[in-house]
Design a protein around this motif. Sequence first.
Motif, short mmCIF file in Angstrom:
data_model
loop_
_atom_site.label_atom_id
_atom_site.label_comp_id
_atom_site.label_asym_id
_atom_site.label_seq_id
_atom_site.Cartn_x
_atom_site.Cartn_y
_atom_site.Cartn_z
N UNK A 47 70.32 77.86 45.63
CA UNK A 47 70.06 76.65 46.41
C UNK A 47 69.28 75.63 45.59
N UNK A 48 68.53 76.08 44.61
CA UNK A 48 67.82 75.19 43.71
C UNK A 48 66.58 74.57 44.33
N UNK A 49 66.04 73.62 43.61
CA UNK A 49 64.83 72.93 44.06
C UNK A 49 65.21 71.62 44.73
N UNK A 50 64.39 71.20 45.69
CA UNK A 50 64.62 69.93 46.38
C UNK A 50 63.29 69.20 46.56
N UNK A 51 63.38 67.90 46.75
CA UNK A 51 62.19 67.12 47.06
C UNK A 51 61.69 67.50 48.45
N UNK A 52 60.42 67.24 48.70
CA UNK A 52 59.80 67.58 49.99
C UNK A 52 60.52 66.89 51.15
N UNK A 53 60.94 65.63 50.98
CA UNK A 53 61.60 64.93 52.08
C UNK A 53 62.95 65.57 52.42
N UNK A 54 63.64 66.09 51.42
CA UNK A 54 64.92 66.76 51.67
C UNK A 54 64.67 68.08 52.40
N UNK A 55 63.64 68.82 52.01
CA UNK A 55 63.30 70.07 52.68
C UNK A 55 62.95 69.82 54.15
N UNK A 56 62.23 68.75 54.43
CA UNK A 56 61.88 68.41 55.81
C UNK A 56 63.12 68.02 56.61
N UNK A 57 64.02 67.29 55.99
CA UNK A 57 65.29 66.92 56.66
C UNK A 57 66.11 68.17 56.97
N UNK A 58 66.18 69.09 56.03
CA UNK A 58 66.91 70.34 56.23
C UNK A 58 66.28 71.14 57.37
N UNK A 59 64.96 71.23 57.39
CA UNK A 59 64.27 71.94 58.47
C UNK A 59 64.57 71.30 59.83
N UNK A 60 64.59 69.97 59.87
CA UNK A 60 64.89 69.26 61.11
C UNK A 60 66.31 69.56 61.60
#
Length: 68
Positions: A47-60
């Motif tokens: 899955x690799x690394x992502x920016x914090x904003x992308x991680x929050x969007x994915x969680x949402x």
Amino acid sequence: MTTAQKSGTTEATEAVEVLRGALTAAGIVLPSLGADTASPALNLINLGRVRADVALRLADVLRRGCDS
């Protein structure tokens, strides 16, 4: 390469494409998304690394999907 390894690689590659399509539909891009070819029999997905904003969007997106 054995038949099991070929099968694992194919399964992992197909899983990556299905996941990439679902993420794209949700407006999410994981730049490092890909099949881990180092151990094809394990069918691992990187899955690799992502920016914090992308991680929050994915969680949402996951939370909304779990509520339905």
